[in-house]
Design a protein around this motif. Structure first.
Motif, PDB file in Angstrom:
ATOM      1  N   UNK A 127      -1.121   6.124  -0.822  1.00 16.31           N
ATOM      2  CA  UNK A 127      -0.024   6.686  -1.646  1.00 16.31           C
ATOM      3  C   UNK A 127       0.979   7.530  -0.755  1.00 16.31           C
ATOM      4  N   UNK A 128       0.563   8.349   0.410  1.00 17.53           N
ATOM      5  CA  UNK A 128       1.461   8.876   1.329  1.00 17.53           C
ATOM      6  C   UNK A 128       2.191   7.877   1.822  1.00 17.53           C
ATOM      7  N   UNK A 129       1.685   6.910   2.523  1.00 13.93           N
ATOM      8  CA  UNK A 129       2.477   5.911   3.305  1.00 13.93           C
ATOM      9  C   UNK A 129       3.394   5.133   2.527  1.00 13.93           C
ATOM     10  N   UNK A 130       3.017   4.863   1.226  1.00 13.46           N
ATOM     11  CA  UNK A 130       3.818   4.038   0.327  1.00 13.46           C
ATOM     12  C   UNK A 130       5.241   4.993   0.022  1.00 13.46           C
ATOM     13  N   UNK A 131       4.941   6.365  -0.280  1.00  8.76           N
ATOM     14  CA  UNK A 131       6.050   7.092  -0.400  1.00  8.76           C
ATOM     15  C   UNK A 131       7.049   7.179   0.632  1.00  8.76           C
ATOM     16  N   UNK A 132       6.420   7.291   1.928  1.00 13.99           N
ATOM     17  CA  UNK A 132       7.343   7.238   3.091  1.00 13.99           C
ATOM     18  C   UNK A 132       7.999   6.049   3.391  1.00 13.99           C
ATOM     19  N   UNK A 133       7.657   4.900   2.888  1.00 11.69           N
ATOM     20  CA  UNK A 133       8.316   3.549   2.873  1.00 11.69           C
ATOM     21  C   UNK A 133       9.336   3.734   2.029  1.00 11.69           C
ATOM     22  N   UNK A 134       9.179   4.085   0.874  1.00  6.29           N
ATOM     23  CA  UNK A 134      10.022   4.362  -0.330  1.00  6.29           C
ATOM     24  C   UNK A 134      11.153   5.326   0.049  1.00  6.29           C
ATOM     25  N   UNK A 135      11.002   6.352   0.611  1.00 11.81           N
ATOM     26  CA  UNK A 135      11.764   7.534   1.079  1.00 11.81           C
ATOM     27  C   UNK A 135      12.893   7.070   2.103  1.00 11.81           C
ATOM     28  N   UNK A 136      12.329   6.390   3.241  1.00 11.51           N
ATOM     29  CA  UNK A 136      13.152   5.758   4.251  1.00 11.51           C
ATOM     30  C   UNK A 136      13.798   4.697   3.762  1.00 11.51           C
ATOM     31  N   UNK A 137      13.357   3.886   2.795  1.00  9.97           N
ATOM     32  CA  UNK A 137      14.263   2.438   2.426  1.00  9.97           C
ATOM     33  C   UNK A 137      15.380   2.897   1.580  1.00  9.97           C
ATOM     34  N   UNK A 138      15.308   4.082   0.729  1.00  9.66           N
ATOM     35  CA  UNK A 138      16.237   4.225  -0.007  1.00  9.66           C
ATOM     36  C   UNK A 138      17.217   5.064   0.643  1.00  9.66           C
ATOM     37  N   UNK A 139      17.250   5.672   1.958  1.00  4.10           N
ATOM     38  CA  UNK A 139      17.982   6.376   2.602  1.00  4.10           C
ATOM     39  C   UNK A 139      17.701   7.978   2.408  1.00  4.10           C
ATOM     40  N   UNK A 140      16.922   8.390   1.780  1.00  4.57           N
ATOM     41  CA  UNK A 140      16.745   9.586   1.421  1.00  4.57           C
ATOM     42  C   UNK A 140      16.615  10.595   2.718  1.00  4.57           C
ATOM     43  N   UNK A 141      16.087  10.058   3.556  1.00  8.73           N
ATOM     44  CA  UNK A 141      15.729  11.023   4.885  1.00  8.73           C
ATOM     45  C   UNK A 141      17.091  10.664   5.914  1.00  8.73           C
ATOM     46  N   UNK A 142      18.176   9.957   5.449  1.00  5.94           N
ATOM     47  CA  UNK A 142      19.164   9.616   6.562  1.00  5.94           C
ATOM     48  C   UNK A 142      18.733   8.630   7.710  1.00  5.94           C
ATOM     49  N   UNK A 143      19.178   8.746   8.863  1.00  4.15           N
ATOM     50  CA  UNK A 143      18.724   7.906  10.015  1.00  4.15           C
ATOM     51  C   UNK A 143      17.615   8.747  10.478  1.00  4.15           C
ATOM     52  N   UNK A 246      18.778  13.477   7.245  1.00  7.03           N
ATOM     53  CA  UNK A 246      19.121  14.164   6.049  1.00  7.03           C
ATOM     54  C   UNK A 246      17.915  14.976   5.267  1.00  7.03           C
ATOM     55  N   UNK A 247      16.617  14.658   6.059  1.00  6.33           N
ATOM     56  CA  UNK A 247      15.426  15.345   5.553  1.00  6.33           C
ATOM     57  C   UNK A 247      14.311  14.688   6.260  1.00  6.33           C
ATOM     58  N   UNK A 248      13.177  15.499   6.031  1.00  6.55           N
ATOM     59  CA  UNK A 248      11.892  15.230   6.952  1.00  6.55           C
ATOM     60  C   UNK A 248      11.010  15.075   5.814  1.00  6.55           C
ATOM     61  N   UNK A 249       9.665  14.068   6.317  1.00  4.14           N
ATOM     62  CA  UNK A 249       8.748  13.889   5.087  1.00  4.14           C
ATOM     63  C   UNK A 249       7.319  13.706   6.304  1.00  4.14           C
ATOM     64  N   UNK A 250       6.391  14.328   5.526  1.00  2.00           N
ATOM     65  CA  UNK A 250       5.181  14.194   6.303  1.00  2.00           C
ATOM     66  C   UNK A 250       3.800  13.733   5.310  1.00  2.00           C
ATOM     67  N   UNK A 251       3.409  12.812   5.888  1.00  2.18           N
ATOM     68  CA  UNK A 251       2.065  11.974   5.071  1.00  2.18           C
ATOM     69  C   UNK A 251       0.903  12.569   5.727  1.00  2.18           C
ATOM     70  N   UNK A 252      -0.090  12.830   4.857  1.00  4.10           N
ATOM     71  CA  UNK A 252      -1.303  13.502   5.198  1.00  4.10           C
ATOM     72  C   UNK A 252      -1.140  15.043   5.064  1.00  4.10           C
ATOM     73  N   UNK A 253      -0.461  15.715   4.589  1.00  2.01           N
ATOM     74  CA  UNK A 253      -0.271  17.183   4.444  1.00  2.01           C
ATOM     75  C   UNK A 253      -0.681  17.618   3.016  1.00  2.01           C
ATOM     76  N   UNK A 254      -1.923  17.825   2.694  1.00  6.41           N
ATOM     77  CA  UNK A 254      -2.479  18.162   1.588  1.00  6.41           C
ATOM     78  C   UNK A 254      -3.615  18.991   1.594  1.00  6.41           C
ATOM     79  N   UNK A 255      -4.309  19.611   0.430  1.00  3.25           N
ATOM     80  CA  UNK A 255      -5.326  20.521   0.656  1.00  3.25           C
ATOM     81  C   UNK A 255      -6.282  20.081   1.470  1.00  3.25           C
TER      82      UNK A 255
END
Length: 331
Positions: A127-143, A246-255
């Motif tokens: 789920x985390x890697x899928x979200x990272x791919x989505x966020x990058x592909x939509x441009x939410x993180x910028x370049x 434009x933003x940062x995202x971290x996969x694998x950061x949870x409890x």
């Protein structure tokens, strides 16, 4: 096909995990397993309430609709070919073959026979890697200006395994190389790697390292740092950090993250860290098998194509070469 009949070759640790997932996958009515150790194959079949074949030939002759390959790496090419020749979809654990040179004839064979083959890079269904791919592909993180990937085991596997694994980058970091390509849509063009051995000296004696780092340059200039270790006592640690304009995202950061904060008053995370890759990616492995069942029915998804698996292996080969030479290597 509402009641698929799947076949599985190889009932070692990962094969048994796949078998357990197959029997709980909706729409799969039968499973037949085979292994060179026929006693073990029968034992696993009896435990799961499935069928056992005496060998792979019998497995393929049993009328299976799709083949899962979970044997040792050396057997992957012949079993992939056998499944393709039988005219059925094949899902094989990574890699396609022990090295890229041996993989290329397999790719040619698959193409020549219009084979349907996918390779096991389960992070594509996390789920985390899928979200990272989505966020990058939509441009939410910028370049992206930086990528950091981490894969650390709690303890090393047996030295006997490491002697034939191909090295830490091929065995472990190849998953990071795959998701970096998959998420960014870019190619790695250069790798500079370093490694160390501060644990069991026998790991160095068989030609491997227990900790390594690779600086990867992508074809658009983006930098990615990939690190791996066999000795992460805090827990099984797999993360991917995407830092963008434009933003940062971290996969694998949870409890259950295998780290703790040094800042006063910060108690996150509070959960018990994972101890193995099978535990960390349990949901992804289940989703991966469900995706293969869909593929057998003609529905394609995010399963890794053999060409992409070999591309990731090319990066791993370059990293191993750089590790040995001490110089940057073009991919």
């Amino acid at each position: 096909m509402s009641d698929l009949h799947l076949g599985l070759a190889g009932v070692g640790r990962i094969g048994v995990m796949h078998a357990r997932n197959v029997v709980t996958t909706p729409g799969v009515g039968r499973l037949t397993v085979a292994d060179v150790d026929t006693v073990r194959a029968r034992s696993v079949a009896d435990e799961l309430g499935v069928e056992a074949a005496v060998d792979v030939d019998a497995l393929l002759a049993s009328g299976i609709d799709g083949l899962i390959v979970a044997t040792g790496t050396a057997q992957h090419p012949e079993l992939i070919r056998a499944g393709v020749e039988a005219g059925i979809p094949v899902f094989s654990e990574k890699p396609v073959a022990p090295d890229v040179a041996l993989s290329l004839p397999v790719l040619d064979f698959i193409a020549a026979h219009d084979g349907v083959v996918r390779i096991g890079h389960q992070r594509r269904y996390d789920a985390g890697y899928l979200e990272a791919k989505r966020a990058h592909s939509t441009g939410e993180l910028g370049w992206l200006h930086a990528i950091r990937a981490v894969t650390c085991d709690v303890t090393p596997p047996p030295v006997l395994f490491l002697a034939t694994s191909g090295g830490l980058f091929r065995d472990c970091s190849v998953h990071d190389f795959d998701v970096i390509r998959w998420i960014t849509g870019r190619e790695v063009v250069e790798v500079y790697a370093r490694g160390s051995n501060n644990g069991d000296p026998e790991i160095g004696a068989v030609g491997d390292v227990d900790t390594a780092l690779a600086v990867c340059t992508l074809d658009d200039g983006t930098l990615a740092v990939v690190t791996a270790s066999r000795y992460n006592g805090a827990g099984h640690d797999v993360r991917l950090e995407l830092q963008g304009s434009a933003g940062s995202l971290l996969v694998g950061l949870d409890e259950r993250s295998a780290l703790r904060s040094a800042e006063p008053g910060v108690t996150f995370p509070t959960g018990t860290p994972h101890t193995t890759f099978a535990e960390r990616f349990a949901d992804a492995y289940r989703a991966e098998i469900a995706a293969f069942a869909d593929l057998v029915r003609g529905i394609d998804g995010e399963l890794c194509r053999p060409e992409d698996a070999v591309a990731a292996s090319r990066v791993a080969d370059a990293a191993q070469e750089s590790l040995a030479s001490g110089t940057p290597v073009r991919v």
